[in-house]
Scaffold this active site. Sequence first.
Site, PDB file in Angstrom:
ATOM      1  N   GLY A 394      63.656   8.613  -0.635  1.00 24.65           N
ATOM      2  CA  GLY A 394      62.969   7.661   0.072  1.00 24.65           C
ATOM      3  C   GLY A 394      63.680   6.442   0.581  1.00 24.65           C
ATOM      4  CB  SER A 395      62.427   3.272   1.555  1.00 23.42           C
ATOM      5  OG  SER A 395      61.530   3.787   2.538  1.00 23.42           O
ATOM      6  CB  THR A 396      65.197   3.775  -3.393  1.00 23.67           C
ATOM      7  OG1 THR A 396      65.261   5.312  -3.146  1.00 23.67           O
ATOM      8  CG2 THR A 396      64.207   3.333  -4.372  1.00 23.67           C
TER       9      THR A 396
END
Lengths: 717, 382
Positions: A394-396
């Site tokens: 995901g957005s990490t």
Amino acid sequence: MGKEKKKKQLKKKSHLPFRLNVVFFIVFLLFAAIILQLGVVQILNGQEAQEEIDRTENTTTNIPVPRGEMYDRYGRVIVDNEPLYSITYTPPKGVQPEDRLELAKRLADFMNMPFENKLSTRDLKEYFFLQNREEIQDRVADVDTSEMENGEIYQLQLDSITEEEIQSYDDATREIIAIKKELDKAYALSPHIIKNADITEEEYSTVAEHLAQLPGVNVTADWERSYPFETTFKNYIGGITSRNQGVPRDDFDYYMSLDYSRNDRVGISGLEQQYEDVLRGTKEKVQYLTDKDNNVVDSKVIREGERGKDLVLTVDMELQKMVDQIVREELAAAIREAPYENSNLENSVAVVSNPKTGEILAISGQKYNRSLEEGEDRFSDVSHQAVYNAYTPGSTVKGATILTGLHEGAIGRYTTVNDVAINLAGKRKSSYTPNIGVVNPVSALQQSSNVYMFYLAMWLGGEYGYEPGGRISLAPGTFETFLYNFNQFGLGVETGLDFPYEETGFQGDDPNPGLILDFSIGQYSTYTAMQLNQYVSTIANGGDRMRLRLVKEVHDPSMKVEGLGPVYNDYSPQVLNQVEMDPSYIDAVQEGFRQVFQTPRGTASSIFSKEPYAQYRMAGKTGTAEATKYVPVNGGESYRPIRNLLNKTLVGYAPHDDPEIAFSVMTPYLGDDATSTFNVSNKIGARIGEAYFKLKEQRSEEGLSSTETDENPSEQE
Amino acid sequence: MKFEEKFDWQLLFIMCCFIAVSVVALYSAQQSPQYASNFAIKQLVFYALGAVMIGLMLLVDPEDFKKISWYLYFFGILLLIALIVAPSSIAPVIKGQKSWFNLPGASLQPSEFMKIFTILVLARITSQHHEKNKKSFKSDLALLSKLVAATALPLALIMQQPDLGTSLVFVAILGGMILVSGIQWKIILPIFILLTTVGSSLIWLALKAPQVLDEYLGVKQYQLARIYSWLQPTKFEDSSGYQLVKAMRAIGSGQLYGKGFGDREVYLPESQTDFIFSIIAEEYGFVGSCVVLVLFFFLIYRFTAIAFNANHAFSSYAMVGIISMIAFHVFQNIGMSIQLLPITGIPLPFISYGGSALLGSLMALGFAFSVSFHQKTYMFGD
């Protein structure tokens, strides 16, 4: 008899003289052949045969040494060698049963030997035979044994002993027989363990004092691995084979070429395997010289032995235990709060390191066991998943996306985008958070704008003509450009961890434009928690990708009983590569990460901007990835997909301006309706930060520093 | 004629030499700690028994041996058959062979005596054949088949024990006696050539194409171990080549002059019986080995002289049988310990430990004494 008859006979055998000569000649030839061959064997090759005899009378024996130990970064023993006292017997060549019986009798005065259920009828009979040799030889004297093999004669003699004769032995005698039985098992000049379990100090020292009276007997301290921290970090420590298993069969030749013996204990996983060459030590090599009567006349140490070198690990066992506890508690809480929604949630993994040196401080992985079998714990240690299991993060990874965009010129430092859902040929793609509005690189990170990343990816691919509802096309090589830049952070490549195995995750091969857009927000490729840790460390320290390490130093064996010897090898921090991005771009991403944790609109601010966590000034990035879990059905024959699950990830470091720790957390497969538990990874991250700084504070009060500490781990708890 | 003139003192001298060699070698062999028996003393006792037997045989005219030869032969055959049917309490299986009677006080190996009985019968068949038949190709063939038949019966009985070594001795005896039986060369030579060819091709096959032997003759790989360990003993040092490697090492390290009495360095199992020669060769070297060989050669020379001068064809034929027997024993026993021949368990006559074997050999010697003793009676007639 008359003359006539005589004549007749002579006539009859007239052929004889000639034929007799033929026979005699043949015999002569046979004897000549023997003498010729004897000359070859005795005169021509005699010297060689003598050398062969002399050669086989030299015997070399390897004496094993204890394996190296492991310590944590503060000198606490993680892997110890429990001394196992053992009494060994090294028989000289040509030792006779009577000698061994005599020795067994003397040994019985100094040691105890369990004999219950250990003695067979044959053992007793052999003893009876030695005691009554003359009588038993008389019993079978009337049998002609000249054509029998010795074993058969012996068997015959044993058979003549009756059951009654051997039933009357008392316990003391049986003990002697049990000792003799062990002595009989020994091979000439090779140490054999007579007893190594349950030897008391007293037994050990009594035998040691009387060694002079016990030819061939020795007392040694054998060892067994012991783990003062029990199972904590055991997955990374690894295991060794038992003495019975010896060196692994599959690599037998490899180990033999390295001078191992068959029954050597060998590291087969984790650090025990990775550092086998230093942990094993050097065996003492002794050459025995025996004379014609097989007595040892001289023993020469060909090579001094040295026990294995010790490892000092980078890990902080105290922090490790706390991180384990935190992960367990938060995982249990998430399952408790939304048991139905989170019915597929079962594990969470966290890695803590020093971002400036790459030293691993703690690795935790916990699995929640829903249906407990008898004797099972609620949690199992699955910390190996930090290097074995890769998930969509995901957005990490958006920090890497922004830096790719800035470095490749797809966006500028102040490029803005209005966060409105895009539409690709009818397929709507939006940000996770609503109402983000116009964002720049920093605020796009702060509020985790997906749309900003989509535009970045399109511009990187040379697509400036996006129309809502239309199709897009990206220039060839766009994906490779992304991969090239991501790799600089350790995403998609090996982290260089000193561990025998490392998973690098799924990278994908030239995906379509929609999937490249997904890649930009961490929804396509998969990474391990270890890779995410290296990625965030690289951002935290300003652009150096540090090699991640589990071992800090290798020490020579200490002369003292306890503690560490001099440093043999110091693994100084190693920069694998420096990222190509301009430092100002990295500053921007660091600022974005700070805002994620510390500013009101940041996606993790609800936890990190509040006490007790705000004081530690942490920075980082959250991530949510849509995930599908494949569960085995029919005992693994096929897999059933469970959709609509979320991976919750977090990367972070603290303090944001001079980072001491970097952490990555991955909690896969939450239910997408388990809203109340979405913070699980964030909570784990926040509490890890808190634990680290609290420990630091506590230690500065107590004066504990990171070297030469001899304190016992039990006192630390 | 006085006894001193008739008695064969040379033969006695050789026999005394053998007694000395045997006792010294056995005394050295029994120093190995695993042997509790005193072989040297026991061997002397057997020699004493044998001496009494020789004394008795001296009184018997060789012609009388001829007369009773068939009785002795069938007595021996009976014993061999009895071995087969006897329960294992009387005839135990030792080393996989059923060759022994376990009698109270002693044990008896009938095949050792059967060798002498067979020699006597073969000699009788040959001499009687020549008395009754005119020499022709046909009668030679008849003689050959009679000789083969008389040997085949005990041979078969001994093969099934199974005792390969002793069986080969029978073949050697038969071969020697056929040679002197007067059968024409054109019968003998083709047979010898054929046997030699078959033998060498079997060995060649065993080495180059063992699968052919397996397929057509049913010889399994493990049965060829004897051949393989003979030709490459070091390769099988831990198993079938062990004895040969040890024996070669012992004999070789004796070198020219040997290591001296009791100074052996190589331990060899069974050294008191089949491998007694390795003890002599290690302790007394090439010189000592040659002395023993010269003793045997002298013995055979003496036997040949006796055969030449015997008054009866029967005695000459029997002496050739005895020469064949002793020569084969010596050649096979010493040959196997110096890699000249594959290993087969037969003793070295007069020297190896073993009651039946020694008494068998002494019985042969006794016959020679008898022939020698009685041969000069007719010299006045010439």
